[in-house]
Design a protein around this motif. Structure first.
Motif, mmCIF file in Angstrom:
data_model
loop_
_atom_site.group_PDB
_atom_site.id
_atom_site.type_symbol
_atom_site.label_atom_id
_atom_site.label_comp_id
_atom_site.label_asym_id
_atom_site.label_seq_id
_atom_site.Cartn_x
_atom_site.Cartn_y
_atom_site.Cartn_z
ATOM 1 N N THR A 61 96.690 101.126 58.845
ATOM 2 C CA THR A 61 97.416 101.489 60.069
ATOM 3 C C THR A 61 98.889 101.699 59.746
ATOM 4 N N TRP A 62 99.434 102.820 60.202
ATOM 5 C CA TRP A 62 100.820 103.160 59.888
ATOM 6 C C TRP A 62 101.721 102.745 61.032
ATOM 7 N N GLN A 63 102.672 101.890 60.725
ATOM 8 C CA GLN A 63 103.627 101.413 61.727
ATOM 9 C C GLN A 63 105.015 101.666 61.169
ATOM 10 N N ASN A 64 105.671 102.713 61.649
ATOM 11 C CA ASN A 64 106.925 103.154 61.047
ATOM 12 C C ASN A 64 108.147 102.552 61.718
ATOM 13 N N LYS A 65 108.080 102.259 63.002
ATOM 14 C CA LYS A 65 109.304 101.979 63.746
ATOM 15 C C LYS A 65 109.586 100.496 63.944
ATOM 16 N N THR A 66 108.823 99.639 63.259
ATOM 17 C CA THR A 66 109.111 98.208 63.299
ATOM 18 C C THR A 66 108.922 97.639 61.904
ATOM 19 N N TYR A 67 109.509 96.455 61.690
ATOM 20 C CA TYR A 67 109.157 95.716 60.478
ATOM 21 C C TYR A 67 107.735 95.224 60.646
ATOM 22 N N PHE A 68 106.969 95.357 59.608
ATOM 23 C CA PHE A 68 105.521 95.196 59.712
ATOM 24 C C PHE A 68 105.074 94.279 58.590
ATOM 25 N N GLU A 69 104.474 93.168 58.931
ATOM 26 C CA GLU A 69 104.146 92.169 57.909
ATOM 27 C C GLU A 69 102.648 91.869 57.836
ATOM 28 N N GLY A 70 101.795 92.786 58.330
ATOM 29 C CA GLY A 70 100.392 92.442 58.374
ATOM 30 C C GLY A 70 99.470 93.397 57.669
ATOM 31 N N ASN A 71 99.149 94.517 58.276
ATOM 32 C CA ASN A 71 98.042 95.359 57.833
ATOM 33 C C ASN A 71 98.419 96.195 56.609
ATOM 34 N N GLU A 72 97.818 95.875 55.498
ATOM 35 C CA GLU A 72 97.953 96.683 54.287
ATOM 36 C C GLU A 72 96.559 97.061 53.810
ATOM 37 N N LEU A 73 96.513 98.060 52.949
ATOM 38 C CA LEU A 73 95.239 98.491 52.386
ATOM 39 C C LEU A 73 94.678 97.400 51.477
ATOM 40 N N LYS A 74 93.395 97.143 51.612
ATOM 41 C CA LYS A 74 92.707 96.245 50.676
ATOM 42 C C LYS A 74 92.069 97.124 49.598
ATOM 43 N N ARG A 75 92.814 97.383 48.555
ATOM 44 C CA ARG A 75 92.280 98.194 47.458
ATOM 45 C C ARG A 75 91.243 97.391 46.681
ATOM 46 N N THR A 76 90.293 98.093 46.090
ATOM 47 C CA THR A 76 89.377 97.436 45.175
ATOM 48 C C THR A 76 90.135 97.047 43.911
ATOM 49 N N ALA A 77 89.563 96.136 43.128
ATOM 50 C CA ALA A 77 90.201 95.731 41.875
ATOM 51 C C ALA A 77 90.395 96.934 40.961
ATOM 52 N N LYS A 78 89.409 97.853 40.939
ATOM 53 C CA LYS A 78 89.507 99.040 40.100
ATOM 54 C C LYS A 78 90.627 99.956 40.577
ATOM 55 N N SER A 79 90.717 100.156 41.897
ATOM 56 C CA SER A 79 91.764 101.006 42.460
ATOM 57 C C SER A 79 93.147 100.436 42.158
ATOM 58 N N GLU A 80 93.289 99.118 42.296
ATOM 59 C CA GLU A 80 94.567 98.469 42.012
ATOM 60 C C GLU A 80 94.937 98.615 40.535
ATOM 61 N N GLU A 81 93.938 98.478 39.669
ATOM 62 C CA GLU A 81 94.163 98.636 38.235
ATOM 63 C C GLU A 81 94.632 100.045 37.895
#
Length: 604
Positions: A400-420
């Motif tokens: 979820t994209w939240q541009n107009k506030t400081y946002f401390e919650g929803n980030e992408l949960k990448r797979t271990a392979k994707s993160e690597e």
């Protein structure tokens, strides 16, 4: 008479080669497309920051085949492709899509110059998107994943004496079916999404080196101490081997230092000449590897003395600084796409052209958007004087994209392979581009796309290269980390957030559209944030936005990025058309107002 026959034969063979290749499709093209020569394709030296005298370009017509995933090497090829243009591009001579269920095969032959017999032979690929496997004379010599950085193999043990060498390359690229970095590429391009780029898209070349040779240079300027730190990596070195570095100001030698291999050389410079967009001075260097009092290897390079930093001004605003002075950075979003070559500019002149036009518009910075350019592009920026913000090419999904506030919650949960994959490729990009002085900002994420572990990735980026500023997420989900708070707002400038502890910038705005018939990638469904009918209207709207921006400069913005340098496929919001044949605004008026915006910081 015999010599004349030989010359005529070569001319005839060249004509036949040209006759076999032609740009495909009926899309618009740049003026440089007509200058592309299959016998001399992108002939310039591809690594100007570490240059050797001897090398050989392997660009040109190769055989290609598109096969189902998992098949053995083709016994028969589909035709010829012009390397290094991606198979989907017009200039490749193919213009076909591949996709995740297919693989792209290449085959060619090359010869080794007779004077290189006692040398090791390195095979270099500027960039191949995405997974590459390479065979020399039917022996697999290596593989590589990553679409934006160079890689090489020492092919010496596999070279046959006195014969043409057979080179086979296999490439798999899942485009947007995979999590890998891919920028704006999608299988079904529309709106702000563009054609896929599969396979070789930068120069392929070989060079001879000794068994002991220089493999990499890392230069770090220290303006405050009037010194340059240079580290040369060497393969095959033995105890007692020495690196000698000579520094030149023009043709005049101004410094010479030696150290054992493996040591940093910190060279003090008298009468320091600083690099800036207004005065892009480059020091030239010669780096020699010495063993038993003999020069075993030698490369030419360059560096610049410049410092990028931030500091609170007299009004309490954190400002970007260049060489310890407040400096407003202003430039376009530059995507680096070409209607004829896609990721690859048709010629080096074309590659340089967009930078020249950016300077003509009065800008001092470019944000290189979700793409990495060939090395020559960064050298052009170094020489012409333009600051660069370098994005990490985006990939994977978007939370979820939240541009107009400081946002401390929803980030992408990448797979271990994707993160690597992300970490491997981002580190490789930063390492690859480290010594180019024009680059002053790293941008790990764009608009929350693929954004994950923001604080961790930002700190990791900053630790990987503390000499530059880190812009954690340009217009994305905002975390209080890194050096910069970056806002996006379309169409006009707006400061809806402000950070008293970091630099605040407008990372994207504008997007003023003007579709021009005869210069469009597609006949309809062209896209811009707002659209106008002629140059005068577009220029007036640009000036209106710039006047608003000028006020925000005084109250807190330290940089701004206008969207964008050129039209790209279905986007019609460039300063120039996609084919670079029409300037869509009054460039003199734009330069005048841009100069006012930049100077507003000095007249707070």
């Amino acid at each position: 008479m015999k010599n004349k026959i030989i010359v005529l034969l070569f001319l005839f063979l060249g004509y036949i080669t040209n006759a076999q290749w032609k740009p495909q499709g009926d899309k618009i093209k740049t003026k440089w497309a007509a200058q592309v020569d299959p016998n001399k394709t992108l002939p310039e030296y591809p690594r100007p920051i570490m240059e050797r005298r001897q090398w050989k370009n392997l660009n040109g017509l190769w055989n290609y085949a598109i096969q189902d995933l998992g098949k053995t090497a083709p016994s028969k090829y589909d035709g010829q492709i012009l390397v290094p243009f991606a198979v989907e591009s017009s200039l490749s001579g193919v213009m076909k899509q591949v996709g995740a269920e297919k693989e792209l095969w290449y085959s060619t032959t090359f010869s080794i110059d007779s004077g290189w017999k006692k040398k090791n032979i390195l095979l270099h690929f500027g960039a191949v998107d995405w997974k590459t496997e390479v065979w020399i004379n039917n022996v697999k010599v290596g593989s590589h994943t990553g679409g934006y950085t160079p890689f090489s193999f020492d092919i010496t043990p596999f070279v046959k004496k006195g014969k043409n060498q057979k080179l086979v390359v296999k490439v798999w690229d899942p485009s947007n079916d995979g999590p890998q970095p891919r920028g704006k590429q999608v299988k079904n391009p529309e709106g702000i999404w563009y054609t896929p780029v599969t396979g070789i898209w930068q120069t392929v070349w070989i060079e001879p080196v000794n068994k002991k040779s220089i493999t990499n240079l890392k230069t770090t300027p220290n303006v405050d101490q009037n010194s340059i730190s240079i580290k040369a990596d060497v393969v095959g070195a033995q105890e007692g081997d020495i690196i000698e570095i000579t520094v030149f100001d023009g043709g005049k030698e101004i410094a010479n230092e030696k150290a054992v291999v493996g040591e940093n050389l910190d060279i003090t410079l008298n009468n320091l000449k600083l690099w800036s967009p207004e005065s892009p001075f480059l020091y030239q260097t010669k780096i020699s590897l010495i063993s038993n009092d003999k020069v075993i290897d030698e490369v030419k390079s360059y560096f610049a003395m410049r410092k990028i930093s931030s500091k609170r001004d007299e009004f309490g605003i954190i400002r970007m600084q260049l060489n310890n002075k407040d400096y407003f950075q202003f430039g376009p979003l530059d995507q680096g796409w070409w209607p004829d070559g896609l990721y690859t500019a048709p010629t080096d002149e074309a590659l340089k052209y967009d930078i020249i036009k950016t300077k003509e518009l009065g800008f001092n910075m470019i944000r290189k958007h979700v793409k990495v350019e060939p090395e020559r592009w960064y050298t052009h920026c170094d020489e012409l004087g333009i600051l660069v913000w370098q994005d990490m090419p985006s990939g994977d999904e978007q939370p979820t994209w939240q541009n107009k506030t400081y946002f401390e919650g929803n980030e992408l949960k990448r797979t271990a392979k994707s993160e690597e994959i992300y970490k491997k490729e981002w580190a490789a990009i930063m390492d690859h581009l480290y010594s180019y002085p024009s680059i002053v900002v790293w941008v790990p994420f764009n608009e929350a796309w693929g954004q994950f572990k923001t604080v961790e990735i930002t700190e990791w980026t900053k630790n990987h290269d503390p000499s530059r500023l880190t812009n954690s997420s340009s217009g994305g989900n905002h975390f209080q980390t890194g050096d910069i708070l970056d806002l996006h707002n379309y169409p006009g400038p707006e400061m809806y957030l402000y950070d008293a502890r970091r630099v605040t910038v407008l990372g994207e705005y504008g997007g003023i559209g003007l579709p021009l018939e005869g210069h469009l990638w597609r006949a309809n469904d062209n896209w811009g944030y707002v659209k106008f009918k002629n140059e005068n209207e577009v220029t007036a709207e640009y000036i209106k936005y710039a006047q608003i921006l000028k006020n925000y400069v005084k109250s807190g913005f330290s940089a701004a990025v206008y969207t964008q340098t050129t039209d790209v496929e279905g986007e019609v919001n460039g300063f120039m058309t996609y084919d670079r044949k029409v300037d869509k605004m009054d460039f003199k008026k734009v330069k005048d107002i841009n100069t006012e915006v930049i100077n507003a910081l000095n007249h707070k």
